[in-house]
Enzyme design. Structure first.
Site, PDB file in Angstrom:
ATOM      1  N   ALA A 175       0.709  -1.250  -0.286  1.00 26.20           N
ATOM      2  CA  ALA A 175       0.254   0.286  -0.372  1.00 26.20           C
ATOM      3  C   ALA A 175       0.283   1.111   0.246  1.00 26.20           C
ATOM      4  O   ALA A 175       2.310   1.087   0.315  1.00 26.20           O
ATOM      5  CB  ALA A 175      -0.629   0.145   1.267  1.00 26.20           C
TER       6      ALA A 175
ATOM      7  N   GLU B 261       4.323  -5.424   7.282  1.00 23.40           N
ATOM      8  CA  GLU B 261       3.210  -4.405   7.962  1.00 23.40           C
ATOM      9  C   GLU B 261       3.936  -3.870   9.382  1.00 23.40           C
ATOM     10  O   GLU B 261       3.255  -3.060   9.853  1.00 23.40           O
ATOM     11  CB  GLU B 261       1.946  -5.247   7.746  1.00 23.40           C
ATOM     12  CG  GLU B 261       1.042  -5.203   6.613  1.00 23.40           C
ATOM     13  CD  GLU B 261       1.635  -6.007   5.746  1.00 23.40           C
ATOM     14  OE1 GLU B 261       2.410  -6.738   6.246  1.00 23.40           O
ATOM     15  OE2 GLU B 261       0.784  -6.094   4.853  1.00 23.40           O
TER      16      GLU B 261
HETATM   17  N1  DAK Z   1       4.942   3.256  -0.656  1.00 18.12           N
HETATM   18  C1  DAK Z   1       4.807   4.379  -0.876  1.00 18.12           C
HETATM   19  N2  DAK Z   1       6.577   4.777  -1.955  1.00 18.12           N
HETATM   20  C2  DAK Z   1       6.549   3.732  -2.295  1.00 18.12           C
HETATM   21  C3  DAK Z   1       6.703   2.448  -1.569  1.00 18.12           C
HETATM   22  C4  DAK Z   1       5.131   2.259  -1.000  1.00 18.12           C
HETATM   23  N3  DAK Z   1       4.599   1.075  -0.854  1.00 18.12           N
HETATM   24  N4  DAK Z   1       7.492   1.650  -1.718  1.00 18.12           N
HETATM   25  C5  DAK Z   1       8.611   1.926  -1.956  1.00 18.12           C
HETATM   26  N5  DAK Z   1       8.026   3.340  -2.248  1.00 18.12           N
HETATM   27  C6  DAK Z   1       9.086   4.937  -2.729  1.00 18.12           C
HETATM   28  C7  DAK Z   1       9.672   5.243  -2.194  1.00 18.12           C
HETATM   29  O1  DAK Z   1       9.422   6.054  -0.796  1.00 18.12           O
HETATM   30  C8  DAK Z   1      11.167   5.817  -3.455  1.00 18.12           C
HETATM   31  O2  DAK Z   1      10.425   6.639  -3.786  1.00 18.12           O
HETATM   32  P1  DAK Z   1      11.541   8.040  -3.631  1.00 18.12           P
HETATM   33  O3  DAK Z   1      12.289   8.182  -2.500  1.00 18.12           O
HETATM   34  O4  DAK Z   1      12.577   7.674  -4.956  1.00 18.12           O
HETATM   35  O5  DAK Z   1      10.906   9.352  -3.818  1.00 18.12           O
HETATM   36  C9  DAK Z   1      10.577   4.630  -4.219  1.00 18.12           C
HETATM   37  O6  DAK Z   1       9.583   4.323  -4.328  1.00 18.12           O
HETATM   38  C10 DAK Z   1      11.863   3.257  -5.261  1.00 18.12           C
HETATM   39  O7  DAK Z   1      12.052   3.360  -3.448  1.00 18.12           O
HETATM   40  P2  DAK Z   1      13.596   2.709  -2.588  1.00 18.12           P
HETATM   41  O8  DAK Z   1      14.139   4.021  -2.989  1.00 18.12           O
HETATM   42  O9  DAK Z   1      13.187   2.545  -1.101  1.00 18.12           O
HETATM   43  O10 DAK Z   1      13.605   1.432  -3.042  1.00 18.12           O
HETATM   44  P3  DAK Z   1      14.948   0.062  -2.602  1.00 18.12           P
HETATM   45  O11 DAK Z   1      15.618   0.046  -4.497  1.00 18.12           O
HETATM   46  O12 DAK Z   1      16.177   0.961  -1.835  1.00 18.12           O
HETATM   47  O13 DAK Z   1      13.723  -0.171  -1.986  1.00 18.12           O
HETATM   48  C11 DAK Z   1      11.819  -1.457  -1.717  1.00 18.12           C
HETATM   49  C12 DAK Z   1      13.027  -1.201  -2.348  1.00 18.12           C
HETATM   50  C13 DAK Z   1      10.822  -2.024  -1.371  1.00 18.12           C
HETATM   51  C14 DAK Z   1      12.972  -2.591  -0.734  1.00 18.12           C
HETATM   52  C15 DAK Z   1      11.147  -0.447  -0.500  1.00 18.12           C
HETATM   53  O14 DAK Z   1      11.227   0.282  -1.385  1.00 18.12           O
HETATM   54  C16 DAK Z   1      10.250  -0.690   0.498  1.00 18.12           C
HETATM   55  O15 DAK Z   1      10.575  -0.922   2.039  1.00 18.12           O
HETATM   56  N6  DAK Z   1       9.509   0.167   0.665  1.00 18.12           N
HETATM   57  C17 DAK Z   1       8.498  -0.022   1.295  1.00 18.12           C
HETATM   58  C18 DAK Z   1       7.867  -1.657   1.234  1.00 18.12           C
HETATM   59  C19 DAK Z   1       6.696  -1.467   2.270  1.00 18.12           C
HETATM   60  O16 DAK Z   1       6.459  -1.863   3.378  1.00 18.12           O
HETATM   61  N7  DAK Z   1       4.965  -1.306   1.936  1.00 18.12           N
HETATM   62  C20 DAK Z   1       4.009  -1.495   2.507  1.00 18.12           C
HETATM   63  C21 DAK Z   1       3.733  -3.089   3.641  1.00 18.12           C
HETATM   64  S1  DAK Z   1       2.767  -2.324   4.143  1.00 18.12           S
HETATM   65  C22 DAK Z   1      -4.698  -1.611   4.702  1.00 18.12           C
HETATM   66  C23 DAK Z   1      -4.772  -2.831   4.878  1.00 18.12           C
HETATM   67  C24 DAK Z   1      -3.598  -2.922   4.344  1.00 18.12           C
HETATM   68  C25 DAK Z   1      -2.407  -2.285   4.033  1.00 18.12           C
HETATM   69  C26 DAK Z   1      -2.395  -0.831   4.318  1.00 18.12           C
HETATM   70  C27 DAK Z   1      -4.007  -0.492   5.002  1.00 18.12           C
HETATM   71  N8  DAK Z   1      -6.158  -1.151   5.198  1.00 18.12           N
HETATM   72  C28 DAK Z   1      -6.991  -2.184   6.192  1.00 18.12           C
HETATM   73  C29 DAK Z   1      -6.259   0.182   5.480  1.00 18.12           C
HETATM   74  C30 DAK Z   1      -1.297  -2.385   3.600  1.00 18.12           C
HETATM   75  C31 DAK Z   1      -0.061  -2.591   4.040  1.00 18.12           C
HETATM   76  C32 DAK Z   1       1.262  -2.445   2.934  1.00 18.12           C
HETATM   77  O17 DAK Z   1       1.472  -2.878   1.673  1.00 18.12           O
END
Ligand code: DAK
Length: 258
Positions: A64, A132
């Site tokens: 997300a 998460e």
């Molecule tokens: N959201 C927004 N931007 C993101 C992103 C994300 N999930 N993942 C990556 N980006 C963005 C980064 O901020 C970066 O943006 P800039 O700095 O260039 O502007 C760009 O994508 C490239 O990312 P990185 O520079 O971080 O790239 P790396 O190769 O260094 O790292 C990575 C890749 C995938 C390991 C890293 O980006 C990362 O850890 N990303 C976050 C992964 C994550 O934690 N995803 C979210 C999981 S939580 C809900 C129910 C469910 C959910 C939400 C609500 N409700 C019931 C309401 C779900 C939640 C989730 O999915």
């Protein structure tokens, strides 16, 4: 559509999540567009297979969108959850077969999106995880439910509690993905699999999908009864007559999907 690309060709719909600068993170606009596309595809009887993939060569969906999510209040969080749950369950229950072509990071909501699909095919570059709890939240797009059903309770809990990211080989080993291919082969192989599925009786494939999905949520006895009903229903279709006739006549069946 600004955040997704939809291509329809020869009975296959391809939906590409197209926010490569954010690693295809799902914001609410993207989820809304995905919902609209899924509804239209579900209602199109000429489409037999849906393929979902991510734009670029780095990510399927990195979860997300954290930048949008960080300031949500409880009511907005609930609204986002409702929206995503509806889209994901529409994918799970659509009459067509849904295949996730996982071309890179499939994290959090991205891993959950892939699990809403019937089949996951990964590139050797794919990485899966449920990060998460790093963010102080639990998986919310049905990860706590679909992951244990696919890989078992113990492994699912380990992945969710540790947030360990696993590569495609490990995902294959634990049963999270069905096949792995080199990145340049991924879409070719997914399309080959799609065409193989499309060559079968599509109504029977659709009923089999419903039998597996719904049966998994029933007690065993009810599931057996449900399977028998679905099996019986096949005998009311033209495809069953054609399929068996073709076998006896030693020729390829010409299925009509009805
Ligand atoms: N959201 C927004 N931007 C993101 C992103 C994300 N999930 N993942 C990556 N980006 C963005 C980064 O901020 C970066 O943006 P800039 O700095 O260039 O502007 C760009 O994508 C490239 O990312 P990185 O520079 O971080 O790239 P790396 O190769 O260094 O790292 C990575 C890749 C995938 C390991 C890293 O980006 C990362 O850890 N990303 C976050 C992964 C994550 O934690 N995803 C979210 C999981 S939580 C809900 C129910 C469910 C959910 C939400 C609500 N409700 C019931 C309401 C779900 C939640 C989730 O999915």
């Amino acid at each position: 559509m600004e955040n997704i690309i939809v291509k329809i060709e020869e009975g296959i719909a391809e939906v590409i999540i197209n926010r490569p600068k954010s690693l295809n993170a799902l914001n609410s606009e993207t989820l809304k567009e995905l919902g609209i596309a899924i509804k239209q595809i579900s209602e199109n009887r000429d489409i037999k297979v849906l393929i979902i993939t991510g734009a670029g060569n780095k990510a399927f969906v990195a979860g997300a969108d954290i930048t949008e999510m960080k300031d949500l209040n409880a009511a907005q969080g609930r609204e986002l959850a409702r929206l995503a749950q509806k889209v994901f369950s529409d994918i799970e229950n659509m009459p067509q077969v849904a295949i996730a072509a996982v071309n890179g990071y499939a994290l959090g909501g991205g891993c959950e999106l892939s699990m809403a699909c019937d089949i996951r095919v990964a590139s050797t570059k794919a990485k899966f995880g449920q990060p998460e709890v790093n963010l102080g939240i639990t998986p919310g797009f049905a990860g706590t439910q679909r992951l244990p059903r696919l890989v078992g309770k113990g492994v699912a809990k380990e992945l969710i509690f540790t947030t360990d990211m696993i590569d495609a080989k490990e995902a294959y080993r634990i049963g999270l993905v069905n096949k792995i291919y080199e990145p340049e082969e991924l879409m070719i192989k997914v399309k080959e699999m799609s065409k193989k599925i499309m060559s079968k009786g599509s109504y029977a494939v659709s009923l089999a999908k419903a039998a597996v999905n719904n049966g998994m949520n029933m007690d065993t006895e009810s599931a057996y009864n449900y399977e028998a009903d679905i099996f019986g229903l096949c005998f009311a279709t033209e495809d069953q007559k054609e399929g068996m006739k073709a076998f006896v006549e030693k020729r390829q069946a010409n299925f009509k999907g009805c």
